[in-house]
Write a protein that holds these residues in place. Structure first.
Motif, PDB file in Angstrom:
ATOM      1  N   UNK A   7      53.556  47.302  38.058  1.00  0.00           N
ATOM      2  CA  UNK A   7      54.575  46.401  38.721  1.00  0.00           C
ATOM      3  C   UNK A   7      53.816  46.430  40.078  1.00  0.00           C
ATOM      4  N   UNK A   8      53.330  47.309  40.692  1.00  0.00           N
ATOM      5  CA  UNK A   8      52.835  46.990  42.028  1.00  0.00           C
ATOM      6  C   UNK A   8      51.368  46.162  41.649  1.00  0.00           C
ATOM      7  N   UNK A   9      50.631  46.210  40.790  1.00  0.00           N
ATOM      8  CA  UNK A   9      49.570  45.213  40.394  1.00  0.00           C
ATOM      9  C   UNK A   9      50.071  43.986  40.330  1.00  0.00           C
ATOM     10  N   UNK A  10      51.229  43.677  39.794  1.00  0.00           N
ATOM     11  CA  UNK A  10      51.660  42.421  39.646  1.00  0.00           C
ATOM     12  C   UNK A  10      52.254  41.848  40.776  1.00  0.00           C
ATOM     13  N   UNK A  11      52.948  42.692  41.526  1.00  0.00           N
ATOM     14  CA  UNK A  11      53.398  42.200  42.984  1.00  0.00           C
ATOM     15  C   UNK A  11      52.235  41.636  43.812  1.00  0.00           C
ATOM     16  N   UNK A  12      51.062  42.480  43.744  1.00  0.00           N
ATOM     17  CA  UNK A  12      50.248  42.509  44.567  1.00  0.00           C
ATOM     18  C   UNK A  12      49.527  40.841  43.991  1.00  0.00           C
ATOM     19  N   UNK A  13      49.344  40.651  42.784  1.00  0.00           N
ATOM     20  CA  UNK A  13      48.841  39.315  42.353  1.00  0.00           C
ATOM     21  C   UNK A  13      49.633  38.157  42.546  1.00  0.00           C
ATOM     22  N   UNK A  14      50.989  38.535  42.523  1.00  0.00           N
ATOM     23  CA  UNK A  14      51.823  37.348  42.825  1.00  0.00           C
ATOM     24  C   UNK A  14      51.547  37.036  44.798  1.00  0.00           C
ATOM     25  N   UNK A  15      51.480  37.873  45.363  1.00  0.00           N
ATOM     26  CA  UNK A  15      51.246  37.940  46.750  1.00  0.00           C
ATOM     27  C   UNK A  15      49.930  36.985  47.138  1.00  0.00           C
ATOM     28  N   UNK A  16      48.932  37.452  46.244  1.00  0.00           N
ATOM     29  CA  UNK A  16      47.682  36.616  46.401  1.00  0.00           C
ATOM     30  C   UNK A  16      47.833  35.122  45.991  1.00  0.00           C
ATOM     31  N   UNK A  21      47.295  29.689  47.348  1.00  0.00           N
ATOM     32  CA  UNK A  21      47.586  28.584  46.912  1.00  0.00           C
ATOM     33  C   UNK A  21      47.876  27.391  47.832  1.00  0.00           C
ATOM     34  N   UNK A  22      48.533  27.432  49.037  1.00  0.00           N
ATOM     35  CA  UNK A  22      48.724  26.346  50.029  1.00  0.00           C
ATOM     36  C   UNK A  22      47.167  26.042  50.772  1.00  0.00           C
ATOM     37  N   UNK A  23      46.396  27.040  50.777  1.00  0.00           N
ATOM     38  CA  UNK A  23      45.279  26.808  51.462  1.00  0.00           C
ATOM     39  C   UNK A  23      44.347  26.078  50.279  1.00  0.00           C
ATOM     40  N   UNK A  24      44.413  26.507  49.277  1.00  0.00           N
ATOM     41  CA  UNK A  24      43.714  25.556  48.275  1.00  0.00           C
ATOM     42  C   UNK A  24      43.869  24.547  47.892  1.00  0.00           C
ATOM     43  N   UNK A  25      45.406  24.058  48.124  1.00  0.00           N
ATOM     44  CA  UNK A  25      46.027  22.816  47.862  1.00  0.00           C
ATOM     45  C   UNK A  25      45.821  21.894  48.991  1.00  0.00           C
ATOM     46  N   UNK A 160      45.372  28.044  38.744  1.00  0.00           N
ATOM     47  CA  UNK A 160      45.530  28.659  37.219  1.00  0.00           C
ATOM     48  C   UNK A 160      45.153  29.799  37.196  1.00  0.00           C
ATOM     49  N   UNK A 161      44.197  30.171  37.559  1.00  0.00           N
ATOM     50  CA  UNK A 161      43.543  31.477  37.677  1.00  0.00           C
ATOM     51  C   UNK A 161      44.476  32.592  38.013  1.00  0.00           C
ATOM     52  N   UNK A 162      45.086  32.389  39.125  1.00  0.00           N
ATOM     53  CA  UNK A 162      46.048  33.144  39.701  1.00  0.00           C
ATOM     54  C   UNK A 162      47.340  33.426  38.913  1.00  0.00           C
ATOM     55  N   UNK A 163      47.775  32.557  38.207  1.00  0.00           N
ATOM     56  CA  UNK A 163      48.942  32.376  37.293  1.00  0.00           C
ATOM     57  C   UNK A 163      48.591  33.364  36.059  1.00  0.00           C
ATOM     58  N   UNK A 164      47.259  32.985  35.563  1.00  0.00           N
ATOM     59  CA  UNK A 164      46.875  33.721  34.343  1.00  0.00           C
ATOM     60  C   UNK A 164      46.913  35.206  34.660  1.00  0.00           C
ATOM     61  N   UNK A 165      46.255  35.686  35.988  1.00  0.00           N
ATOM     62  CA  UNK A 165      46.108  36.942  36.164  1.00  0.00           C
ATOM     63  C   UNK A 165      47.642  37.505  36.334  1.00  0.00           C
ATOM     64  N   UNK A 169      49.122  40.481  34.170  1.00  0.00           N
ATOM     65  CA  UNK A 169      49.820  41.763  34.463  1.00  0.00           C
ATOM     66  C   UNK A 169      51.220  41.893  34.274  1.00  0.00           C
ATOM     67  N   UNK A 170      52.067  40.846  34.280  1.00  0.00           N
ATOM     68  CA  UNK A 170      53.326  41.027  33.804  1.00  0.00           C
ATOM     69  C   UNK A 170      53.565  41.395  32.232  1.00  0.00           C
ATOM     70  N   UNK A 171      52.574  41.006  31.483  1.00  0.00           N
ATOM     71  CA  UNK A 171      52.739  41.566  30.023  1.00  0.00           C
ATOM     72  C   UNK A 171      52.385  42.878  30.247  1.00  0.00           C
ATOM     73  N   UNK A 172      51.453  43.466  30.928  1.00  0.00           N
ATOM     74  CA  UNK A 172      51.143  44.903  31.036  1.00  0.00           C
ATOM     75  C   UNK A 172      52.242  45.545  31.251  1.00  0.00           C
TER      76      UNK A 172
END
Length: 185
Positions: A7-16, A21-25, A160-165, A169-172
């Motif tokens: 869960x911590x890893x998933x939250x960390x991924x979501x924070x990333x 995303x705004x910078x990339x966009x 796309x990469x961030x969403x896949x990660x 993590x959510x599946x894990x």
């Protein structure tokens, strides 16, 4: 314990995703924000190659496109134009392309290819020396598909990469909870 780590890893991924995303966009397209749209395609071209210039949304019936690497082009609203890049354009250099719509200017960059990588060739040059046989020339793949340049990833790839990660993590987390619920380690 594993569920907490997942869960911590998933939250960390979501924070990333939220942070990146705004910078990339904002960087997508590598040009100024204007009230009218414009583009240069391809973004990387060989000296002597041809680029396609497009513009839309300008109230004036024409847009003037200027650069130090090709002659001035006037675009009629809704119609693309082409420009031939100077044969003496310096490889590896980025040139600024300016689109002018009734005094409002927008700029973007055009990169001159190193050697014969990443750009198109003049029509009279088929890339084959007399008596030489060459294989297929492969490119960067993502340039045409997503509009990103070979130098970096575009917003589409980053998100796309961030969403896949985040999905992995959510599946894990789900699988870890199922195993714990059934008493498996």
């Amino acid at each position: 314990m594993r569920a907490i780590r997942a869960a911590s890893a998933a939250l960390l991924g979501a924070a990333a995703v939220v942070a990146v995303a705004p910078t990339a966009l904002a960087d997508e397209g590598n040009h100024d924000v204007t009230s009218f749209g414009f583009s240069v395609s391809p973004a990387t071209v060989a000296p002597g190659g041809t680029v396609t210039l497009t513009s839309d949304g300008c109230e004036v019936p024409s847009v003037t496109v200027t650069s130090g690497v090709f002659e001035t082009v006037t675009l009629a609203e809704g119609r693309a134009g082409t420009a031939t890049v100077d044969f003496d354009a310096k490889a590896g250099t980025q040139y600024e392309i300016t689109f002018d719509c009734k005094g409002e200017r927008g700029t973007t960059k055009l990169t001159i290819a190193q050697g014969d990588q990443g750009g198109n060739r003049p029509e009279h040059d088929n890339g084959v020396s007399p008596g030489a046989h060459k294989g297929v020339k492969a490119g960067y793949g993502t340039t045409a598909a997503s509009g990103s340049t070979p130098e970096g990833l575009g917003a589409t790839e980053v998100v796309t990469g961030a969403l896949l990660i985040a999905g992995a993590l959510g599946a894990a987390v789900v699988l870890t909870r199922r195993r714990a619920a059934h008493g498996r380690p």
